[in-house]
Design a protein around this motif. Structure first.
Motif: not given
Ligand code: GCU
Length: 702
Positions: A364, A388, A390-392, A396, A399, A414, A419, A645, A649, A686
């Motif tokens: 995360g 989301i 950016k998390l992908k 990740a 979060v 999420a 997520i 985490s 971000l 990443s």
């Protein structure tokens, strides 16, 4: 006697009466039954004006208590009140004062050409809702205080229906007036609230006025002192919600905790929950339909409109790999309400976190509720989708929504994206742990968060707070919070982000000896010693199920250690200490005194995007990436590690950050710049998470 003198007479009379007015009577303790009720009595505002006869403070008391939260309002018939709202900045907080402002701004009076009224919303000053005021107007960037909002709208109250005014959230203290009547008061910047307005709306033109004070207070949650921007305003959606006279107000529909021995093996699950009606008369039947799972159940509520249930079901479980959601339909009388709900088990066993019975590792990042698409608070579905995405990109599956409940758009996005979410209450750093009002506020805010998100499969952890100093009062506070949250929801583990300064002495001694060894070969030869092991033994480890730990090895520690060593007379430079720290930290290990999973809830370093430099150049992207590489190597030595985490971000607004050269009131620890530009470290993390996704690697060990 001249005309002017004649005119002055009544004014003098008025002034005389005002001067002779007694100080307002002490707050009536009517309605005070428990200590916490005292917390709800508003401090007498304006007392600094109390000697000014024109500005007598008025204590406004809402006509009614807040109504219990409505669930899933976006699935109901609604009228959005988002958009431009008229606004008045009330820096001195006199908007409630009289007689000059008559009954106060909330009354929203109109006035004729011969009437003196010293407030008006007609000045074309508008603010966007949802939105914070700080990022909307340069002049309000640093403003903390009171702003009055007004929204006029035409409305035809639907016959036979009830109407509620719903706020997704507004920071911090709010008084809500509908057509001049004070109906609701709410405190807490990050949780929803609603009030029934059926009897206060009229056909045609209506007006809602909201007094928003962004200042919380020392006895509140959070206090004023936080490493984030205290964005003020109506920061989330506002809407009118229509319901039948009797309707489904809220419900809980999740899998029974697996510790229930009755739990059947994989495939056959137990759904456990309740449904609460509002406006029903006596016992009432409610039907639950989950068509895709072949489930159709009818329950009969008790006289209070509540039905509890548990039953078996064959379900595909929600997980990051397959974020399965089921359409769920409730029907009761004329009411019908749908929702999309995922079903999953989340639990801990020893040092493992199990999702649907399988060990998982939380890949995360932590984030604040700031938009990636513009400055200011994130508030809508587009903001959520941007985060989301950016998390992908980061590979990740988790979060940490820090340090307060984020808006519902983010949590639902999420969930759709698979997520997993760490949700948190802003019990941040030092709050008044022994103050019953502070505890009452934290409990109420947590109740509101759980009432909103209890059915979100993505929410896997309830965090009770962040970096709070060890102490009796603090421990008692957290024990009380844990009891409160577990009583509301026993299907999710609890966590908290613990302060990571343990082991600092050992690290200091270790680095100090290494440096001494460098200085003096003899010392180097004579001294052999083990790299330090940092043991997490904060008493909160007994209260929570998953340990969160914030540590900044490679960033804050080296500076602090250098100063300490110099005080001890060691002639060392910060770059010497920093270089050694970075080299050596991969030999450090972090363990816990508890047989529980560990999540490093924060680590990181600052960098100004676009600034490049050598491996020791502070604020360079290279230095930040190097800290991450060394951190990830170090964390391999943590047997209980089950998730990460990193902080954070995106660079976010932070009034703490005074280095106007590189920070300029931004916390620069983002993987992304304030405009969303990737720094070198983004790829570092990443790529690492990509490797972790490779099943060849142990799921539980990086
Ligand atoms: C702390 C804190 C964060 C803060 C961060 C930092 O650990 O929890 O809110 O922003 O450190 O110093 O950058």
């Amino acid at each position: 006697m001249s005309i002017s003198r004649l005119l002055l007479l009544p004014l003098f009379a008025l002034l005389l009466s005002a001067c002779s007015q007694e100080a307002p009577p002490p707050q009536s303790l009517a309605g005070v039954s428990a200590a916490s009720d005292l917390c709800e009595i508003p401090e007498l505002a304006l007392d600094e004006h109390s000697d000014n006869p024109l500005f007598q403070p008025q204590v406004q008391t809402p006509l009614k208590a807040l109504d219990p939260l409505l669930a899933n309002v976006r699935a109901r018939q609604t009228l959005s009140l988002n958009g431009d709202w008229n606004s008045i900045v009330d820096q001195l907080g006199v908007g409630d004062a009289s007689p000059l402002l008559r009954g106060g701004v909330g009354e929203n009076e109109s006035y004729g050409p011969h009437e003196l009224l010293e407030y008006s919303f007609k000045g074309q000053h508008t603010l966007q809702v949802p939105g914070d005021w700080n990022s909307q107007q340069e002049s309000l960037f640093w403003y903390r205080g009171i702003v009055w909002y007004q929204k006029e709208f035409n409305y035809q109250p639907p016959a036979g229906k009830r109407v509620f005014l719903y706020f997704g959230g507004a920071n911090f203290a709010k008084d809500v007036y509908v057509n001049g009547k004070l109906l609701a008061r709410h405190k807490g910047g990050f949780t929803p609230f609603n009030t029934e307005v059926t009897d206060y709306l009229k056909a045609g033109k209506n007006a809602v006025v909201v007094k928003v004070d962004s200042m919380s207070g020392a006895d509140e949650v959070p206090t004023e002192y936080n490493d984030w921007m205290n964005y003020g305003g109506i920061t989330r959606d506002v809407m009118l919600v229509e319901t039948p006279a009797a309707f489904v107000r809220n419900y809980k529909l999740q899998l029974a905790a697996r510790s229930d021995s009755s739990q059947k093996p994989e495939g056959e699950q137990r759904i456990k929950g309740w449904v609460q009606l509002d406006g029903h008369k006596g016992e009432q039947s409610v039907t639950l339909n989950i068509a895709e799972a072949g489930i159709r159940k009818t329950f009969t509520t008790d006289a209070s409109g509540r039905a509890e249930f548990e039953f078996g079901a064959e379900l595909a479980l929600w997980s990051p790999e397959s974020p399965k959601l089921y359409r769920v339909d409730w029907r009761s009388g004329d009411d019908q309400l749908s929702d999309d709900i995922g079903f999953r088990h989340i639990e801990t066993r020893g040092e493992d976190i199990l999702l649907n019975g399988k060990k998982i590792f939380l890949r995360g990042v932590a984030m604040h509720e700031e938009s990636l698409l513009r400055h200011g608070r994130a508030a809508n579905a587009a903001d959520a989708d941007a985060a989301i995405a950016k998390l992908k990109d980061l590979n990740a599956n988790f979060v940490r929504l820090a340090h307060y409940p984020h808006n519902e758009h983010m949590v639902r996005a999420a969930e759709r994206a698979g997520i997993m979410v760490w949700a948190e209450m802003p019990v941040y750093h030092n709050i008044q742990f022994s103050n019953p009002c502070t505890l009452a506020s934290a409990k109420r805010q947590y109740s509101e968060l759980i009432a909103r998100d209890q059915n979100r499969a993505a929410v896997i952890l309830w965090s009770l707070g962040n970096e709070t100093p060890d102490g009796e009062a603090r421990n008692r506070f957290f024990i009380a919070m844990a009891e409160h949250v577990r009583a509301l929801d026993d299907t999710r583990p609890l966590t908290a982000a613990l302060l990571g300064f343990g082991g600092m002495e050992d690290i200091g001694r270790y680095i100090g000896l290494l440096l001494a060894g460098e200085e003096n070969a003899l010392v180097g030869m004579l001294t052999s010693f083990e790299p330090p092991t940092i043991t997490i033994n904060d008493p909160l480890g007994d209260v929570v199920d998953v340990l969160g730990y914030n540590e900044y090895f490679g960033w804050y520690l080296s500076g602090i250690l250098t100063q300490e060593m110099r005080k001890q007379g060691l002639d060392v430079s910060e770059d010497q200490v920093r270089e050694l720290m970075l080299q050596e930290m991969e030999n450090f290990s972090i363990v816990t005194a508890f047989n529980k999973p560990l999540v490093i809830s924060e680590f990181g370093a600052g960098a100004k995007q676009g600034k490049h430099g050598g491996p020791l150049e502070i604020w360079s992207e290279e230095y930040q990436a190097r800290v991450y590489r060394q951190q990830l190597k170090m964390l391999r030595n943590s047997p209980a590690l089950r998730g990460l985490s990193p902080w954070v971000l995106k660079d976010f607004r932070a009034p703490y950050r005074l280095n106007t050269d590189t920070q300029n009131y931004w916390n620069r620890k983002g993987l992304l710049s304030e405009t969303g530009a990737e720094k070198l470290v983004f790829k570092e993390l990443s790529d690492y998470y990509k490797r972790l996704q490779n099943p060849g690697l142990l799921a539980t060990q990086p």
